[in-house]
Structures are given as structure tokens and as C-alpha cells.
Design an enzyme around this catalytic site. Structure first.
Site, short mmCIF file in Angstrom:
data_model
loop_
_atom_site.label_atom_id
_atom_site.label_comp_id
_atom_site.label_asym_id
_atom_site.label_seq_id
_atom_site.Cartn_x
_atom_site.Cartn_y
_atom_site.Cartn_z
N SER A 137 0.80 -1.22 0.00
CA SER A 137 0.00 0.00 0.00
C SER A 137 0.84 1.27 0.00
O SER A 137 0.37 2.31 -0.44
CB SER A 137 -0.94 0.00 1.20
OG SER A 137 -0.24 -0.23 2.41
N LYS A 158 -11.57 0.18 -1.43
CA LYS A 158 -10.55 0.73 -2.32
C LYS A 158 -11.06 0.67 -3.75
O LYS A 158 -11.96 1.41 -4.08
CB LYS A 158 -9.26 0.00 -2.06
CG LYS A 158 -8.86 0.41 -0.63
CD LYS A 158 -7.68 -0.12 -0.04
CE LYS A 158 -7.54 0.56 1.32
NZ LYS A 158 -7.06 -0.33 2.35
N HIS A 179 -5.20 -3.67 -2.54
CA HIS A 179 -4.87 -2.73 -3.61
C HIS A 179 -4.70 -3.38 -4.98
O HIS A 179 -4.32 -2.72 -5.94
CB HIS A 179 -3.61 -1.94 -3.25
CG HIS A 179 -3.78 -1.14 -2.00
ND1 HIS A 179 -4.32 0.12 -1.98
CD2 HIS A 179 -3.49 -1.45 -0.71
CE1 HIS A 179 -4.36 0.57 -0.74
NE2 HIS A 179 -3.86 -0.37 0.06
C1 LIG Z 1 -6.90 -0.56 3.70
C2 LIG Z 1 -6.26 -1.85 3.97
C3 LIG Z 1 -6.76 -2.74 4.93
C4 LIG Z 1 -7.90 -2.35 5.85
O1 LIG Z 1 -9.10 -2.35 5.17
P1 LIG Z 1 -10.29 -1.44 5.73
O2 LIG Z 1 -11.49 -2.00 5.07
O3 LIG Z 1 -9.99 -0.05 5.34
O4 LIG Z 1 -10.31 -1.65 7.22
C5 LIG Z 1 -6.17 -3.97 5.05
N1 LIG Z 1 -5.10 -4.32 4.29
C6 LIG Z 1 -4.57 -3.49 3.39
C7 LIG Z 1 -3.39 -3.92 2.59
C8 LIG Z 1 -5.13 -2.22 3.20
O5 LIG Z 1 -4.60 -1.39 2.32
#
Ligand SMILES: *Cc1c(COP(=O)(O)O)cnc(C)c1O
Length: 394
Positions: free
Chosen positions: A182, A242, A210
């Protein structure tokens, strides 16, 4: 409020401030689109994770509105009581098909899905092998599971092999990695990790928050990108906030994996289901994402354009494979100053500083979306050039 509590809180805040790590909330008016008004200022944002532009897509909003009429607002209870609606069931079926897995299970957030998965799979006598740059939710999940943690160097299968060779023989082994990292935007070496998992009888878990919707022919993520299936990556997790543009998360895997989560995972059992309207909106976004070859093509063109522009400015960046394109500036103060100049010029690009990234690797984290235009990327590059030259030490 009690005096000792007040003193404790003030001291904590002072520590954060003195370390130069103060974070500030900004308030957005209106939908999550590249052109937005934040803290009253009109900006073009290059920081959301809405890679396909589904967060404000009219078809997704329409699906949410329709489901609000059918289900109203509140979920009312946990899935296992009576919070599990047909909208959730349909979304889970769609996600299973989308990922090519037997079954999928929806969670309210990705953070919770990771807590649930890791706690379900390992405990005190087991060992988890984690990429050093894994997402915070994975690191916390391993801590809470009580399993032994072995961190290997970022995206380094050789180092993972050494860790596996030296690991205690008792207990299970779980390898956990982000699919796309990320903060760095690079793709994990999944084929090598899958081969090592096979060789050492370890279980491979990929958090593809992602990767989904962005990578692969139909947006199937880093597994689809590499042509890996459920045999290679038996434990797959994705988020819905995302690329899918809504909120929540899911786990996809075998029937037995999903049923075990339902029966035993405390972060699944003891939490309220996501609202049905959100599930219905997400079902619409899964369908759009699957067929969004044109959006992915445009996004890839933007990533290449940005990469060429960064090259021209002499700025290092990861291979143009994903919409996360960090520009490493090194010094935290310099990254902050340049981000501030960009903001004044009308571009929202966050400076990411330690401890989120390692010391000396402060950066601008530029993220692109299929709803950006090439003109907006060009304008960002121009502003970045000016910001670099205006910055002392730049
Ligand atoms: C954003 C993210 C999470 C957490 O997800 P949320 O639904 O925002 O709690 C977990 N793992 C990765 C790699 C992320 O980028």
C-alpha cells in the site's frame, strides 16, 4: 475529567507533537471524486484508493438507493442473528465467482477480516512469516493471534526461504503478504511465495486490498495478474473500500475455510453486519469492475504518463504497474514542505512519514484513478516541478 487522565492525554499529545508526527483531519464536502472541496479549498486529489472511480459512480449510488428502499438503513444485528440479508448473500456469491473461489464471506472492514483470518488459522504454537512492509492490520492480527512472528525482508523470497528453513518444526506455518504494497505500489512475488509455501507445507494468505479491480484481465487482482489459482493462494482477502469504491471487506477461499470463519472467528461473530444497502451497492460495483477493461486501460495510460513525467524530473518511482506511485524524498520535513506547496497549488497529495514508512523514506504517495484526466496528471507534474524547485534543499 480526572486529573491523572488529563495529564496522561496531554503528555501523549505532546510526545506526538514534539516528534513532528502530528496528524490533522481534513473535512471533505461532497463526493469522493478527483475534483473536490476539502477544508473549503478546491483541489484535485491524488490520494484516494478509489482506483476505478467507483466511489461516486452513479450506477453504484443508484443500487444503494434502490436497496435503501427495500431494506432501509440499519442491519440490526450480527450476520448469525438476523443481519444477513439476501443482498449480502448475493454479494458473497458474486465475490466467489469474481475471485474464482468456492465461497466468499463479507466483513465490515478489512482490518476486521484480517484479525478474523489470522486468529482463526494460527495460535501460540504456530509461526507466521510476514513481509516486513505488510499493512498494519496484518501486523496487528499476527500480534493478537499470539503466534510466533518471523518477518522477512520486503518482497524477498530468498530471505523467506531462510526463515522457513530455520523455523521451529512444531505447529503450522502461515505466510502472509500484501498482494500490492500500500505504501510502495509494488506487487508481491506471489509465484515464488506460492512455490515456497508448497515446498515447506506453509499456508499462503494474500491481502489484495490494492490489487483487486486494478490488476488482471477482469480486475481479479494480483493472483489473476500472475495466473495463480486457489491451489496456489488458498487464503485470499480483499477490501471493498478501495478499488470497489464502497466499504467493507471479504475473504474468499474453500468452503471449509469460510465455514470455519463463520463458526469460530470472533471478529465475524460479534459484530453487526454491514448495512444491506452497502452490500447491494457493492454488488453493482463488482459487476462494473469485472467489465471495466476501458477504465483499466485509461488508468494504465495515466500511470505511464505519470511515470514518464517523474522520470523527466529525475524522481525515482516504482515500476508503472499499479496506481500507487510513491515519490521517495527521504527527509520527512522536505516531504511535508513539498506536499504543502502542492496543496497551495490545488493538488492534494499526502506526505507519508515515519513510522508509517521506514526512517529516511518519507515520500509523497501519489495515487491515480481511472476518473483522473491526462490533463490533471500533467498539471500535477508541473506543480510538482515548481514545488521541488521552491523547496529549500530541493
Ligand atoms: C486498507 C487496507 C486494509 C484495511 O481495510 P479497511 O477496510 O480499510 O479496514 C487492510 N489491508 C490493506 C493492505 C489495506 O490497504
Amino acid at each position: 475529567m480526572s486529573d491523572s487522565l488529563q495529564r496522561f492525554l496531554h503528555k501523549r499529545l505532546e510526545t506526538v507533537r514534539e516528534a513532528g508526527l502530528w496528524r490533522r483531519l481534513r473535512t471533505l464536502d461532497g463526493p469522493q471524486k478527483p475534483e473536490q472541496i476539502i477544508d473549503g479549498q478546491r483541489v484535485v486529489a491524488f490520494c484516494s484508493n478509489d482506483y476505478l472511480g467507483l466511489a461516486a459512480d452513479p450506477a453504484v449510488s443508484a443500487a444503494a438507493r434502490e436497496a435503501l428502499d427495500a431494506y432501509a438503513t440499519g442491519a440490526g444485528a450480527a450476520h448469525l442473528i438476523n443481519g444477513h440479508t439476501r443482498a449480502h448473500a448475493e454479494l458473497e456469491q458474486a465475490l466467489a465467482r469474481f475471485t474464482g473461489r468456492e465461497r466468499a464471506l463479507v466483513f465490515s472492514t478489512g482490518y476486521m477480516a484480517n484479525l478474523a483470518l489470522v486468529q482463526t488459522l494460527v495460535g501460540r504454537h504456530d509461526t507466521v512469516f510476514e513481509d516486513r512492509w505488510n499493512h498494519a492490520s496484518l501486523i496487528d492480527a499476527v500480534r493478537l493471534s499470539g503466534a510466533r512472528s518471523q518477518r522477512y525482508r520486503h518482497a524477498d523470497p530468498e530471505h523467506l526461504r531462510q526463515r522457513l528453513e530455520r523455523a521451529p518444526a512444531n505447529g503450522h506455518r502461515l505466510i502472509v503478504t500484501d498482494g500490492v504494497f500500500s505504501m510502495d505500489g509494488d506487487i508481491a512475488p506471489l509465484p515464488q511465495l506460492a512455490a515456497l509455501a508448497r515446498e515447506f507445507d506453509a499456508w499462503l494468505m494474500v491481502d489484495d486490498a490494492h490489487g483487486f479491480t486494478v490488476l488482471g484481465e477482469t480486475g481479479g487482482g494480483s493472483c489473476q495478474h500472475f495466473g495463480l489459482d486457489a491451489g496456489d493462494v488458498p487464503i485470499l482477502m480483499g477490501t471493498l473500500g478501495k478499488g470497489f469504491g464502497t466499504a467493507g471487506a471479504f475473504v474468499a477461499g474453500s468452503e471449509a475455510l469460510i465455514e470455519t470463519l463463520i463458526q469460530t472467528a470472533r471478529p465475524y461473530i460479534y459484530t453487526t453486519a454491514m448495512p444491506a444497502a452497502l452490500a447491494a451497492a457493492t454488488l453493482a460495483s463488482v459487476r462494473i469492475a469485472e467489465a471495466a477493461g476501458d477504465r483499466r486501460d485509461h488508468l494504465r495510460a495515466l500511470i505511464r504518463r505519470l511515470g514518464a513525467g517523474l522520470d523527466a524530473l529525475g524522481l525515482p518511482h516504482p515500476p508503472p504497474d499499479t496506481p500507487i506511485q510513491p515519490v521517495i524524498l527521504g527527509d520527512a520535513a522536505r516531504a511535508t514542505a513539498i506536499a504543502e506547496r502542492l496543496r497551495q497549488a490545488g493538488f492534494l497529495v499526502p506526505a507519508i512519514r515515519p513510522p508509517t514508512v521506514p526512517e529516511g523514506q518519507a515520500r509523497l504517495r501519489i495515487t491515480l484513478s481511472a476518473v483522473h484526466s491526462e490533463a490533471q496528471v500533467n498539471a500535477l507534474l508541473n506543480a510538482l516541478e515548481r514545488a521541488l524547485h521552491a523547496s529549500p534543499g530541493g
